[in-house]
Design an enzyme around this catalytic site. Structure first.
Site, PDB file in Angstrom:
ATOM      1  N   PRO A  54      23.388 109.203 -52.936  1.00 17.37           N
ATOM      2  CA  PRO A  54      23.384 108.393 -54.165  1.00 17.37           C
ATOM      3  C   PRO A  54      23.850 106.963 -53.941  1.00 17.37           C
ATOM      4  O   PRO A  54      23.579 106.086 -54.766  1.00 17.37           O
ATOM      5  CB  PRO A  54      24.351 109.145 -55.085  1.00 17.37           C
ATOM      6  CG  PRO A  54      25.262 109.864 -54.139  1.00 17.37           C
ATOM      7  CD  PRO A  54      24.397 110.271 -52.981  1.00 17.37           C
ATOM      8  N   TYR A 114      26.919 122.789 -43.567  1.00 17.28           N
ATOM      9  CA  TYR A 114      27.901 121.705 -43.412  1.00 17.28           C
ATOM     10  C   TYR A 114      29.038 122.212 -42.533  1.00 17.28           C
ATOM     11  O   TYR A 114      29.915 122.936 -42.971  1.00 17.28           O
ATOM     12  CB  TYR A 114      28.448 121.266 -44.769  1.00 17.28           C
ATOM     13  CG  TYR A 114      27.437 120.626 -45.698  1.00 17.28           C
ATOM     14  CD1 TYR A 114      26.147 120.316 -45.279  1.00 17.28           C
ATOM     15  CD2 TYR A 114      27.771 120.342 -47.021  1.00 17.28           C
ATOM     16  CE1 TYR A 114      25.232 119.735 -46.139  1.00 17.28           C
ATOM     17  CE2 TYR A 114      26.862 119.756 -47.887  1.00 17.28           C
ATOM     18  CZ  TYR A 114      25.596 119.465 -47.446  1.00 17.28           C
ATOM     19  OH  TYR A 114      24.687 118.887 -48.315  1.00 17.28           O
TER      20      TYR A 114
END
Length: 283
Positions: free
Chosen positions: A209, A64
Site C-alpha cells: 500500500p 512469511y
C-alpha cells in the site's frame, strides 16, 4: 471544504466486523520475509501493542518466515481479544527462501493444519489463496477452501493477485469475502478489480500500500503532508481509506513507533478539496 466522513469499519463476508486499518505481518520476520526477526522479543512487543491501538485485523501467511510470522502472532496474542480477526494465506512454499507456488489439495490441507496449530486457533477467520496455482485446476483449489469452510476450519475465503474473471470463476465455486491485490496511490493497475469488489461488497486489501516506500519522492503528497502535519506514509494510507469504502489498509512495520504513527491515520480525515487535488494533478 467539508471533511469527508469515512466508515471506520467493514463487514467481512457480511458477518465479521473489522476496523479498516489493520496490520500486515510480513515484516515482523527476517529480511525479505525469510527467517526469524533480528530480535524476536521486539516483534512480540510490537504485536502485543496492536490491540491496544484499536487494530483488530492482522494479515499474515504461512510462507512469511516461513511459519515464523504465524508462530509469533500465536505466541504474542493468544488468547486473542474477542474482536480480533486473523487472516492468513496458503499457496507458497519457501525452499531456500524462494517463493514457490504449490496448491495441490493435499499440500493445502497440511498447510491449513499447520496454520491452525501455530496460530492456536480452531477456526481461521479469513483464509486466502495466496496465488492461484496454474498447474492445479481452480475448482480443486477453491473447492478445497469450500470444503474446509464447511468443516468449520475457516470462516471466510479470500483470493490474492487475481483478475475480475478469476474472481467470477471462483465465485461459481464458493463465496469470496476478500481480494488482496497489489495497489497503492501510485500503482492502480487493479482498478478494475477494486471497482468489481466494491460492486459485490467484497473487501479489497491492498498489498504494497506504500508502493514499497516509494512515496518519498512524490511532490503532491509532500504538499499535503506538510500542510496537515502528517508523514508521507500517513497521507498514502489515508488516501486509500478515503478512496473506497471497502478498502482494508494493512501497512506493515517492524518498528513500534511506526506502528503507533500508522494507528493515528484513522484519526485523520482528508477533505474533498485534498482528495480532488491528489486525484486530478500529475502524481
Amino acid at each position: 471544504m467539508e471533511q469527508l466522513g469515512i466508515s471506520q469499519t467493514f463487514s467481512l463476508g457480511g458477518t465479521t466486523g473489522i476496523n479498516r486499518l489493520g496490520f500486515g505481518a510480513l515484516r515482523i520476520t527476517g529480511k525479505g520475509g525469510y527467517g526469524p526477526p533480528e530480535n524476536p522479543k521486539d516483534a512480540i512487543n510490537l504485536l502485543q501493542e496492536i490491540p491496544k491501538l484499536g487494530i483488530n485485523f492482522i494479515d499474515t501467511a504461512d510462507s512469511y518466515g516461513p511459519f515464523i510470522s504465524e508462530e509469533l502472532i500465536g505466541e504474542a496474542l493468544y488468547p486473542y481479544a474477542e474482536d480480533m480477526v486473523i487472516a492468513t494465506k496458503v499457496g507458497y512454499e519457501r525452499p531456500g527462501g524462494i517463493w514457490k507456488i504449490n496448491n495441490k489439495p493435499e499440500r493445502m490441507r497440511k498447510a491449513l493444519e499447520g496454520s491452525l496449530k501455530r496460530l492456536k486457533l480452531e477456526q481461521i477467520d479469513l483464509y486466502q489463496l495466496h496465488r492461484i496455482d496454474p498447474k492445479v485446476p481452480l475448482e480443486d483449489q477453491v473447492g478445497f477452501m469450500k470444503e474446509v469452510q464447511q468443516e468449520g476450519l475457516i470462516k471466510h475465503i479470500g483470493l490474492s493477485e487475481v483478475s475480475v474473471k478469476e474472481i467470477e470463476d471462483a465465485q461459481q465455486i464458493a463465496p469470496i469475502a476478500s481480494v488482496q491485490n497489489k495497489y497503492s496511490y501510485h500503482d492502480r493497475q487493479s482498478e478494475d478489480v477494486l471497482n468489481f469488489t466494491r460492486e459485490h461488497d467484497i473487501a479489497f486489501i491492498p498489498w504494497y500500500p506504500l508502493d514499497a516506500g516509494r512515496v518519498v519522492g512524490k511532490v503532491k503528497m509532500k504538499v499535503i503532508a506538510e500542510k496537515h502535519g502528517l508523514s508521507l506514509h500517513q497521507v498514502a494510507i489515508s488516501w486509500l481509506l478515503h478512496h473506497a469504502p471497502h478498502i482494508i489498509a494493512i501497512p506493515g512495520t517492524s518498528n513500534l513507533n511506526h506502528l503507533r504513527d500508522n494507528a493515528k491515520i484513522g484519526e485523520s480525515s482528508l477533505t474533498e478539496e485534498v482528495m480532488h487535488f491528489l486525484d486530478t494533478t500529475d502524481a
